[in-house]
Motif scaffolding. Structure first.
Motif, short mmCIF file in Angstrom:
data_model
loop_
_atom_site.label_atom_id
_atom_site.label_comp_id
_atom_site.label_asym_id
_atom_site.label_seq_id
_atom_site.Cartn_x
_atom_site.Cartn_y
_atom_site.Cartn_z
N GLY A 156 -5.61 26.91 0.24
CA GLY A 156 -6.55 26.13 -0.54
C GLY A 156 -6.73 26.72 -1.93
N PHE A 157 -7.51 26.04 -2.76
CA PHE A 157 -7.71 26.54 -4.12
C PHE A 157 -9.01 27.32 -4.20
N ASP A 158 -8.97 28.53 -3.64
CA ASP A 158 -10.14 29.41 -3.59
C ASP A 158 -9.61 30.83 -3.69
N ALA A 159 -10.09 31.58 -4.67
CA ALA A 159 -9.52 32.90 -4.97
C ALA A 159 -9.52 33.84 -3.77
N PRO A 196 -5.20 22.44 -10.26
CA PRO A 196 -4.88 23.54 -9.34
C PRO A 196 -3.38 23.67 -9.08
N GLU A 298 -16.81 36.52 -9.03
CA GLU A 298 -16.69 35.72 -7.83
C GLU A 298 -15.92 34.43 -8.14
N GLY A 299 -15.02 34.08 -7.23
CA GLY A 299 -14.20 32.90 -7.43
C GLY A 299 -12.99 33.14 -8.30
N CYS A 300 -12.71 34.40 -8.60
CA CYS A 300 -11.59 34.75 -9.48
C CYS A 300 -10.84 35.95 -8.89
N ASN A 315 -8.77 31.69 -12.04
CA ASN A 315 -10.18 31.33 -12.00
C ASN A 315 -10.34 30.06 -11.18
N THR A 316 -10.91 30.17 -9.97
CA THR A 316 -11.19 28.99 -9.15
C THR A 316 -12.68 28.68 -9.13
N SER A 317 -13.45 29.36 -9.98
CA SER A 317 -14.89 29.13 -10.04
C SER A 317 -15.19 27.94 -10.97
#
Length: 349
Positions: A156-159, A196, A298-300, A315-317
Protein backbone atom coordinates in the motif's frame (compact mmCIF):
# COMPACT_ATOMS: atom_id res chain seq x y z
CA UNK A 1 22.68 5.54 -23.98
CA UNK A 2 24.53 2.93 -21.96
CA UNK A 3 24.91 -0.59 -23.25
CA UNK A 4 22.46 -2.93 -21.51
CA UNK A 5 23.91 -4.91 -18.66
CA UNK A 6 26.76 -2.50 -17.88
CA UNK A 7 27.21 -0.34 -14.80
CA UNK A 8 29.90 2.21 -13.99
CA UNK A 9 30.83 0.61 -10.67
CA UNK A 10 30.24 -3.11 -11.06
CA UNK A 11 31.61 -4.36 -14.37
CA UNK A 12 32.86 -7.49 -12.64
CA UNK A 13 29.37 -8.49 -11.53
CA UNK A 14 26.84 -10.61 -13.39
CA UNK A 15 24.75 -8.66 -15.87
CA UNK A 16 21.54 -9.35 -13.93
CA UNK A 17 22.80 -7.97 -10.57
CA UNK A 18 21.02 -4.61 -10.88
CA UNK A 19 19.26 -5.22 -14.19
CA UNK A 20 16.00 -3.66 -15.29
CA UNK A 21 13.93 -6.50 -16.74
CA UNK A 22 10.95 -5.53 -18.90
CA UNK A 23 8.25 -8.20 -19.16
CA UNK A 24 6.35 -8.19 -22.44
CA UNK A 25 3.07 -10.05 -22.86
CA UNK A 26 3.86 -10.73 -26.51
CA UNK A 27 0.26 -11.13 -27.69
CA UNK A 28 -0.67 -7.67 -26.41
CA UNK A 29 2.47 -5.65 -27.20
CA UNK A 30 2.63 -5.06 -30.95
CA UNK A 31 1.00 -6.76 -33.96
CA UNK A 32 3.23 -6.90 -37.04
CA UNK A 33 1.18 -9.14 -39.35
CA UNK A 34 -2.18 -7.40 -38.92
CA UNK A 35 -4.13 -10.31 -37.47
CA UNK A 36 -5.04 -8.39 -34.31
CA UNK A 37 -2.69 -10.37 -32.06
CA UNK A 38 0.77 -9.27 -30.95
CA UNK A 39 3.74 -11.29 -32.16
CA UNK A 40 7.52 -11.52 -31.93
CA UNK A 41 8.02 -9.52 -35.12
CA UNK A 42 5.91 -6.76 -33.61
CA UNK A 43 8.13 -6.79 -30.52
CA UNK A 44 11.24 -6.76 -32.70
CA UNK A 45 9.92 -3.67 -34.45
CA UNK A 46 9.66 -1.92 -31.07
CA UNK A 47 13.09 -2.79 -29.69
CA UNK A 48 14.15 0.77 -30.42
CA UNK A 49 11.58 1.95 -27.89
CA UNK A 50 12.92 -0.44 -25.24
CA UNK A 51 16.45 0.78 -25.94
CA UNK A 52 15.22 4.38 -25.59
CA UNK A 53 13.49 3.48 -22.32
CA UNK A 54 16.74 2.03 -21.00
CA UNK A 55 15.92 -1.56 -20.07
CA UNK A 56 18.60 -4.22 -19.75
CA UNK A 57 16.55 -7.31 -20.59
CA UNK A 58 13.25 -8.09 -22.28
CA UNK A 59 11.29 -10.99 -20.77
CA UNK A 60 9.05 -12.82 -23.23
CA UNK A 61 5.73 -13.82 -21.65
CA UNK A 62 3.19 -15.85 -23.57
CA UNK A 63 5.86 -17.22 -25.87
CA UNK A 64 6.43 -20.61 -24.23
CA UNK A 65 4.59 -22.42 -27.06
CA UNK A 66 6.71 -20.72 -29.72
CA UNK A 67 9.23 -22.81 -31.63
CA UNK A 68 12.59 -21.53 -30.37
CA UNK A 69 14.14 -22.47 -33.72
CA UNK A 70 11.76 -20.21 -35.66
CA UNK A 71 12.99 -17.34 -37.81
CA UNK A 72 11.06 -14.87 -35.65
CA UNK A 73 12.98 -15.96 -32.53
CA UNK A 74 16.33 -15.84 -34.33
CA UNK A 75 15.66 -12.38 -35.73
CA UNK A 76 14.58 -11.06 -32.33
CA UNK A 77 17.65 -12.48 -30.57
CA UNK A 78 19.99 -11.10 -33.22
CA UNK A 79 18.57 -7.58 -33.09
CA UNK A 80 18.47 -7.58 -29.30
CA UNK A 81 22.16 -8.52 -29.21
CA UNK A 82 22.94 -5.74 -31.66
CA UNK A 83 21.65 -3.15 -29.16
CA UNK A 84 23.17 -4.90 -26.12
CA UNK A 85 19.83 -6.10 -24.74
CA UNK A 86 19.38 -9.45 -23.04
CA UNK A 87 16.43 -11.75 -23.79
CA UNK A 88 14.75 -13.94 -21.16
CA UNK A 89 11.77 -16.27 -21.32
CA UNK A 90 8.89 -16.41 -18.86
CA UNK A 91 8.42 -20.14 -18.24
CA UNK A 92 6.40 -22.47 -16.06
CA UNK A 93 8.59 -25.46 -15.20
CA UNK A 94 7.37 -28.05 -12.68
CA UNK A 95 10.25 -30.43 -11.88
CA UNK A 96 7.77 -32.82 -10.12
CA UNK A 97 6.14 -33.73 -13.51
CA UNK A 98 8.38 -32.35 -16.25
CA UNK A 99 12.10 -32.65 -17.04
CA UNK A 100 13.28 -29.01 -16.86
CA UNK A 101 15.80 -29.67 -19.64
CA UNK A 102 12.99 -30.45 -22.07
CA UNK A 103 11.63 -26.91 -21.57
CA UNK A 104 14.81 -24.90 -21.12
CA UNK A 105 17.41 -26.57 -23.37
CA UNK A 106 15.86 -25.61 -26.76
CA UNK A 107 15.83 -21.94 -25.72
CA UNK A 108 19.32 -22.09 -24.26
CA UNK A 109 20.56 -23.51 -27.56
CA UNK A 110 19.12 -20.46 -29.32
CA UNK A 111 20.99 -18.17 -26.94
CA UNK A 112 18.44 -16.79 -24.46
CA UNK A 113 20.07 -15.25 -21.40
CA UNK A 114 17.76 -16.54 -18.70
CA UNK A 115 14.29 -17.41 -17.46
CA UNK A 116 11.65 -15.80 -15.28
CA UNK A 117 10.01 -18.80 -13.67
CA UNK A 118 6.46 -19.14 -12.43
CA UNK A 119 6.32 -19.69 -8.66
CA UNK A 120 7.59 -23.24 -8.08
CA UNK A 121 9.61 -25.22 -5.58
CA UNK A 122 12.91 -26.68 -6.78
CA UNK A 123 14.52 -28.06 -3.60
CA UNK A 124 16.63 -30.62 -5.51
CA UNK A 125 18.09 -28.05 -7.89
CA UNK A 126 16.83 -29.68 -11.08
CA UNK A 127 15.91 -26.35 -12.69
CA UNK A 128 19.25 -24.80 -11.73
CA UNK A 129 21.09 -27.75 -13.24
CA UNK A 130 19.10 -27.56 -16.47
CA UNK A 131 19.62 -23.81 -16.76
CA UNK A 132 23.41 -24.09 -16.38
CA UNK A 133 24.72 -20.51 -15.96
CA UNK A 134 21.68 -18.74 -17.43
CA UNK A 135 20.05 -16.18 -15.13
CA UNK A 136 17.06 -17.40 -13.12
CA UNK A 137 14.39 -15.18 -11.60
CA UNK A 138 12.25 -17.30 -9.29
CA UNK A 139 9.87 -17.39 -6.36
CA UNK A 140 9.85 -20.03 -3.64
CA UNK A 141 12.48 -22.57 -2.65
CA UNK A 142 15.16 -22.91 -5.32
CA UNK A 143 18.61 -21.87 -6.49
CA UNK A 144 17.57 -18.58 -8.07
CA UNK A 145 19.87 -15.73 -9.00
CA UNK A 146 17.10 -13.21 -8.32
CA UNK A 147 14.16 -13.62 -5.95
CA UNK A 148 11.05 -12.07 -7.48
CA UNK A 149 8.80 -10.22 -5.04
CA UNK A 150 5.68 -8.07 -5.03
CA UNK A 151 6.13 -6.86 -1.45
CA UNK A 152 6.16 -3.22 -2.50
CA UNK A 153 2.98 -3.68 -4.51
CA UNK A 154 1.02 -5.17 -1.62
CA UNK A 155 2.33 -2.80 1.07
CA UNK A 156 0.00 0.00 0.00
CA UNK A 157 0.98 3.66 -0.11
CA UNK A 158 2.01 4.06 3.52
CA UNK A 159 5.61 4.68 4.57
CA UNK A 160 5.62 2.34 7.57
CA UNK A 161 4.55 -0.91 5.82
CA UNK A 162 6.66 -0.04 2.78
CA UNK A 163 9.71 0.30 5.01
CA UNK A 164 8.83 -3.01 6.70
CA UNK A 165 8.55 -4.70 3.32
CA UNK A 166 11.93 -3.38 2.17
CA UNK A 167 13.61 -4.43 5.40
CA UNK A 168 12.13 -7.93 5.22
CA UNK A 169 13.14 -8.52 1.60
CA UNK A 170 16.70 -7.27 2.06
CA UNK A 171 17.11 -9.38 5.19
CA UNK A 172 16.28 -12.55 3.25
CA UNK A 173 19.77 -12.61 1.75
CA UNK A 174 18.88 -13.47 -1.86
CA UNK A 175 19.38 -10.76 -4.46
CA UNK A 176 15.89 -9.26 -4.89
CA UNK A 177 13.97 -8.52 -8.07
CA UNK A 178 11.48 -5.80 -7.13
CA UNK A 179 8.15 -5.54 -8.95
CA UNK A 180 5.35 -3.00 -8.78
CA UNK A 181 3.13 -4.38 -11.56
CA UNK A 182 -0.40 -3.02 -11.33
CA UNK A 183 -3.12 -5.48 -10.36
CA UNK A 184 -5.99 -3.00 -10.30
CA UNK A 185 -8.90 -3.29 -12.72
CA UNK A 186 -9.74 0.37 -13.27
CA UNK A 187 -9.97 1.29 -16.96
CA UNK A 188 -8.81 4.87 -16.46
CA UNK A 189 -6.45 6.73 -14.17
CA UNK A 190 -6.32 10.44 -13.37
CA UNK A 191 -3.45 12.56 -12.08
CA UNK A 192 -4.37 11.93 -8.44
CA UNK A 193 -4.19 8.17 -8.97
CA UNK A 194 -0.84 8.50 -10.74
CA UNK A 195 0.76 10.33 -7.81
CA UNK A 196 1.56 7.21 -5.70
CA UNK A 197 2.43 5.25 -8.86
CA UNK A 198 5.13 7.75 -9.77
CA UNK A 199 6.44 7.96 -6.20
CA UNK A 200 6.69 4.19 -5.81
CA UNK A 201 8.53 3.90 -9.11
CA UNK A 202 11.37 5.97 -7.61
CA UNK A 203 11.34 3.87 -4.43
CA UNK A 204 11.52 0.64 -6.44
CA UNK A 205 14.30 1.86 -8.73
CA UNK A 206 16.43 3.23 -5.87
CA UNK A 207 16.67 -0.12 -4.07
CA UNK A 208 19.56 -2.61 -4.35
CA UNK A 209 18.74 -5.44 -6.71
CA UNK A 210 17.02 -5.89 -10.04
CA UNK A 211 13.76 -4.24 -11.07
CA UNK A 212 10.98 -6.03 -12.96
CA UNK A 213 8.68 -3.82 -15.02
CA UNK A 214 5.63 -4.96 -16.96
CA UNK A 215 4.89 -3.43 -20.32
CA UNK A 216 2.71 -0.37 -19.99
CA UNK A 217 3.77 0.21 -16.40
CA UNK A 218 6.07 3.00 -17.53
CA UNK A 219 3.06 4.74 -19.11
CA UNK A 220 1.11 4.68 -15.86
CA UNK A 221 -1.48 2.32 -17.34
CA UNK A 222 -3.89 0.62 -14.92
CA UNK A 223 -4.53 -3.12 -15.14
CA UNK A 224 -1.95 -3.57 -17.90
CA UNK A 225 -2.10 -7.36 -18.14
CA UNK A 226 -3.17 -8.45 -21.63
CA UNK A 227 -4.37 -4.97 -22.64
CA UNK A 228 -2.94 -3.93 -26.04
CA UNK A 229 -0.11 -1.44 -25.71
CA UNK A 230 -1.13 2.09 -26.82
CA UNK A 231 1.58 3.41 -29.13
CA UNK A 232 0.22 6.36 -31.09
CA UNK A 233 -2.80 8.09 -32.55
CA UNK A 234 -6.10 9.34 -31.16
CA UNK A 235 -8.31 6.23 -31.31
CA UNK A 236 -8.08 2.55 -30.30
CA UNK A 237 -6.11 0.43 -30.98
CA UNK A 238 -3.57 3.29 -30.85
CA UNK A 239 -1.08 1.78 -33.28
CA UNK A 240 -1.07 -1.67 -31.70
CA UNK A 241 -2.46 -3.30 -34.85
CA UNK A 242 -3.64 -2.45 -38.36
CA UNK A 243 -6.49 -4.96 -38.02
CA UNK A 244 -10.06 -3.73 -38.10
CA UNK A 245 -12.39 -5.03 -35.42
CA UNK A 246 -13.75 -4.47 -31.96
CA UNK A 247 -11.17 -2.64 -29.87
CA UNK A 248 -13.54 -1.71 -27.06
CA UNK A 249 -11.23 -3.41 -24.56
CA UNK A 250 -8.93 -0.38 -24.93
CA UNK A 251 -10.36 2.74 -23.23
CA UNK A 252 -10.80 5.59 -25.70
CA UNK A 253 -9.34 8.05 -23.18
CA UNK A 254 -5.98 6.29 -23.39
CA UNK A 255 -5.02 8.75 -26.13
CA UNK A 256 -3.27 10.72 -23.39
CA UNK A 257 -1.37 7.60 -22.30
CA UNK A 258 0.16 6.67 -25.66
CA UNK A 259 3.92 6.39 -26.06
CA UNK A 260 3.78 9.09 -28.74
CA UNK A 261 2.01 11.58 -26.48
CA UNK A 262 4.16 10.91 -23.42
CA UNK A 263 7.48 11.05 -25.26
CA UNK A 264 6.67 14.65 -26.19
CA UNK A 265 5.80 15.61 -22.60
CA UNK A 266 8.81 16.09 -20.28
CA UNK A 267 6.51 15.85 -17.25
CA UNK A 268 4.86 12.57 -18.26
CA UNK A 269 5.15 9.29 -16.40
CA UNK A 270 7.12 7.82 -19.32
CA UNK A 271 9.59 10.71 -19.16
CA UNK A 272 9.97 10.12 -15.43
CA UNK A 273 10.78 6.44 -16.02
CA UNK A 274 13.24 7.28 -18.79
CA UNK A 275 15.05 9.79 -16.60
CA UNK A 276 15.03 7.41 -13.63
CA UNK A 277 16.41 4.46 -15.62
CA UNK A 278 19.13 6.57 -17.20
CA UNK A 279 20.16 7.98 -13.82
CA UNK A 280 20.03 4.55 -12.17
CA UNK A 281 22.20 3.04 -14.87
CA UNK A 282 24.85 5.72 -15.15
CA UNK A 283 25.16 7.61 -11.85
CA UNK A 284 27.86 6.18 -9.53
CA UNK A 285 25.69 6.75 -6.43
CA UNK A 286 23.55 3.75 -7.38
CA UNK A 287 25.84 1.25 -5.69
CA UNK A 288 25.94 -0.54 -2.39
CA UNK A 289 24.01 -3.70 -1.62
CA UNK A 290 22.21 -2.52 1.51
CA UNK A 291 20.37 0.53 2.81
CA UNK A 292 20.62 2.68 5.91
CA UNK A 293 17.62 4.57 7.24
CA UNK A 294 17.35 8.20 8.31
CA UNK A 295 15.00 9.59 10.92
CA UNK A 296 11.89 11.00 9.24
CA UNK A 297 8.51 12.55 10.15
CA UNK A 298 5.49 10.28 10.58
CA UNK A 299 4.22 9.02 7.25
CA UNK A 300 7.64 9.46 5.65
CA UNK A 301 10.95 7.65 5.30
CA UNK A 302 14.38 8.18 3.80
CA UNK A 303 17.01 5.56 3.05
CA UNK A 304 20.46 5.74 1.54
CA UNK A 305 22.30 3.08 -0.39
CA UNK A 306 25.30 2.13 1.75
CA UNK A 307 28.62 3.72 0.87
CA UNK A 308 27.42 7.31 0.42
CA UNK A 309 25.02 6.26 -2.30
CA UNK A 310 21.78 7.79 -3.49
CA UNK A 311 19.19 8.82 -0.90
CA UNK A 312 15.52 8.12 -1.57
CA UNK A 313 12.93 10.09 0.41
CA UNK A 314 9.20 9.28 0.37
CA UNK A 315 6.33 11.33 1.80
CA UNK A 316 3.00 9.49 2.20
CA UNK A 317 1.66 11.98 4.75
CA UNK A 318 -0.77 14.85 4.12
CA UNK A 319 1.80 17.63 4.65
CA UNK A 320 4.97 18.78 2.89
CA UNK A 321 8.13 17.86 4.82
CA UNK A 322 11.81 18.90 4.77
CA UNK A 323 14.14 16.99 2.48
CA UNK A 324 17.19 15.08 3.74
CA UNK A 325 20.60 16.60 2.98
CA UNK A 326 21.81 16.39 -0.59
CA UNK A 327 21.24 17.64 -4.12
CA UNK A 328 17.93 16.62 -5.66
CA UNK A 329 18.51 14.78 -8.93
CA UNK A 330 14.92 13.62 -9.55
CA UNK A 331 11.49 13.87 -7.96
CA UNK A 332 8.23 12.18 -8.84
CA UNK A 333 6.38 15.50 -8.65
CA UNK A 334 7.61 19.13 -8.45
CA UNK A 335 8.93 20.13 -5.05
CA UNK A 336 7.06 22.63 -2.86
CA UNK A 337 9.47 25.50 -2.21
CA UNK A 338 12.28 23.04 -1.55
CA UNK A 339 10.11 20.70 0.53
CA UNK A 340 8.83 17.22 -0.33
CA UNK A 341 5.08 17.43 -1.07
CA UNK A 342 2.54 14.75 -0.06
CA UNK A 343 2.57 11.68 -2.27
CA UNK A 344 6.04 12.42 -3.61
CA UNK A 345 9.42 10.68 -3.70
CA UNK A 346 12.81 12.22 -4.50
CA UNK A 347 16.36 11.10 -5.15
CA UNK A 348 19.24 13.07 -3.62
CA UNK A 349 22.99 12.68 -3.88
Amino acid sequence: MRRAGTRPDSTDRAWWWDAVCYRVDVRSFADADGDGVGDLDGLRGRLGYLELLGVDAVVLAGAAGTDPASEAVSALLDEARDVGMRVMLAADVDPARTDPSAVLAPWLERGVDGFHLAPREDPAGAIRAAADDAALIGTGSGEWDLEFNLDLAVAGFDAAPIREAITKVLAAGTRPAWAMASTDTERSRDEAALTPVRAMALVQLALPGAACLRHGEELGLPGTQRIPMPWEGAEPPFGFSAAEGDWSSIPADWASFTVETQLEDPDSTLSLYRHALETRGTHPSFSGDGVEWFGAPEGCFAFRRVGRGVTCALNTSAEAVPLPPGEVVLSSRPLDDGRLPPGTAAWLV
